[in-house]
Design an enzyme around this catalytic site. Structure first.
Site: not given
Ligand SMILES: O=C(O)CCC(=O)C(=O)O
Ligand SMILES: [Mg+2]
Ligand SMILES: NC(=O)C1=CN([C@@H]2O[C@H](COP(=O)(O)OP(=O)(O)OC[C@H]3O[C@@H](n4cnc5c(N)ncnc54)[C@H](OP(=O)(O)O)[C@@H]3O)[C@@H](O)[C@H]2O)C=CC1
Length: 420
Positions: A161, A231, A284, A308
């Site tokens: 990210y 992982k 997983d 996420d």
């Molecule tokens: O920033 C985004 O568009 C997605 C972020 C996301 O899915 C989250 O933070 O759970």
């Molecule tokens: Mg999300």
């Protein structure tokens, strides 16, 4: 003072002490971002429901002065097409310490990078805190949803990210691949001419500050375990290191000792005398175990991408992302937001469940120390669900439900406050 933000008269700033505790006035100013897509539906409902809870809890002695700040499409309309995240928005969120936001759109593939991720990075909101709890009566795809009681600590500032990515065929991608081949001797890019490349930074500092928060949360809330989800068998020096640094921190800062030679370890909660087990599981395997044996997991500490995925997966087990709240936090700043996104097909239809953003506000009230209002919000959510007057997401799975709109559900919640 600001270009488009109006500071409400009569309200005051929340401030922080040196130890990061908050000074919350009775009339605090709280910035909010409406959000894209269904933000226009859920945010006004959240504001109404929170105002009602605060009024009911404190009989007018306390009141939130909401201050709208802009991001996403609404910002671009106001500040110009190139400005989706105005500098003054970031500055206000920094200065006012506690805020709440609706979801913001991120295009897939090309286009702008995520404004949500940018905000987290700009404000160094390194913890994404997402509690997952079951409300009686919510339709769930699993047999024993009440056994799901977890709190996710998702690392929010690193991992893929970070946005270090180079498009296939670009000069940067070619140069990076050549560097990997020539300087680092790597022969592992299978199709070098047509590969895009992403870089996944994971640091000891980033891991330790996240795991520290997760263990402290387990201590403060008398939780039985903290599980490091990674992982690390495949990504040894990022996800594997996350596990090792996490265990290391538990031992050096919290006095955890190895169980049967490790790597699992345990510490005694200094507040309760009970044992907290620090364990790990590969991601997983974790995703199947949370369905088969959810009761074995409590506090979860994980990296950004895993967190996420896990957030949405766990939310589904307790009824979906219509009631999945969250917070993005640094040591001093907190921006509360739902787990879900902008759900574009429902935007502007007064249709979706406002529950995630309302429960995010509940977390915000608790963070401010306004426990009575937070408790009232939680209780009215629980009672509203039991009336079976619910939005489409619950109604389609619930026998005998009466489907209500997004704003209709807000009204049911407010009615239920009067029943308290
Ligand atoms: O920033 C985004 O568009 C997605 C972020 C996301 O899915 C989250 O933070 O759970
Ligand atoms: Mg999300
Ligand atoms: N923090 C943020 O601001 C986030 C932003 N996003 C962004 O949102 C956009 C859309 O992403 P997408 O992948 O469609 O994910 P969304 O979370 O927006 O929606 C996926 C599905 O989840 C269900 N859902 C979402 N919100 C609600 C709600 N309030 N009540 C009930 N059900 C809900 C709907 O399911 P169903 O179809 O079954 O009705 C919806 O189609 C993207 O641009 C993405 O980047 C995504 C996540 C977080």
């Amino acid at each position: 003072m600001y270009q488009h933000v109006t500071v409400p008269e009569g309200g005051q700033k929340i401030t922080a002490n040196a130890d990061a505790t908050l000074n919350v006035p009775d009339q605090p100013i709280i910035p909010f971002i409406e959000g894209d897509g269904v933000g226009v539906d859920i945010t006004p409902v959240m504001l109404q429901v929170v105002d009602a809870a605060v009024e009911k809890a404190y009989g007018g002695a306390r009141k939130i002065h909401w201050m709208e700040v802009y991001a996403g499409a609404k910002a671009a309309r106001l500040y110009g097409p190139e400005v989706s995240l105005p500098l003054e928005t970031v500055q206000v969120l920094k200065d006012y310490l506690v805020s709440i936001k609706g979801p913001l759109t991120t295009p897939v593939g090309g286009g702008i990078r995520s404004l949500n991720v940018t905000l987290r990075q700009e404000l160094d909101l390194y913890v994404c805190l997402r509690p997952v709890q079951y409300f009686d009566g919510v339709p769930s795809p699993v047999k024993e949803p009440h056994k799901v009681d977890m709190v996710i600590f998702r690392e929010n500032s690193e991992d893929i990210y970070a946005g270090i990515e180079f498009e296939a065929g670009s000069d940067s991608a070619r140069r990076l691949i050549k560097f990997l081949q020539d300087e680092l001797g790597s022969k592992k890019v299978r199709f070098p001419e047509t590969s895009g490349v992403g870089v996944k930074p994971v640091s000891q500092e980033g891991t330790e500050r996240l795991v520290r928060k997760a263990i402290q949360y387990a201590i403060d809330n008398d939780k039985p375990s903290v599980t490091l989800v990674h992982k690390g068998n495949i990504m040894k020096f990022t996800e594997g290191a996350f596990r090792d640094w996490g265990y290391g921190l538990a031992q050096k800062e919290f006095g955890a000792t190895l169980i049967d030679g490790g790597p699992w370890c345990r510490l005694t909660n200094p507040r309760t005398g009970r044992t907290i087990t620090i364990k790990d599981v590969i991601a997983d395997a974790f995703l199947q175990q949370i369905i088969l044996r959810p009761a074995e997991y409590s506090v979860i500490a994980t990296l950004n991408l895993n967190g996420d995925y896990i957030s949405d997966a766990l939310a589904a087990q307790v009824g979906g992302i219509g009631i999945a709240p969250g917070a993005n936090m640094s040591d001093s700043i907190a921006v509360f937001e739902a787990t879900h996104g902008t759900a574009p097909k429902y935007a502007g239809k007064d249709y979706v469940n406002p529950g995630s953003e309302i429960l995010s506000a509940e977390m915000m009230l608790r963070h401010m120390g306004w426990t009575e209002a937070a408790d009232l919000l939680l209780a009215s959510m629980g009672r509203a669900i039991l009336t079976k007057k619910v939005t489409y997401d619950f109604a389609r799975l619930m026998e005998g439900a009466i489907q209500v709109s997004c704003s209709g559900f807000g009204k049911v919640m407010i009615e239920q406050m009067d029943e308290a």
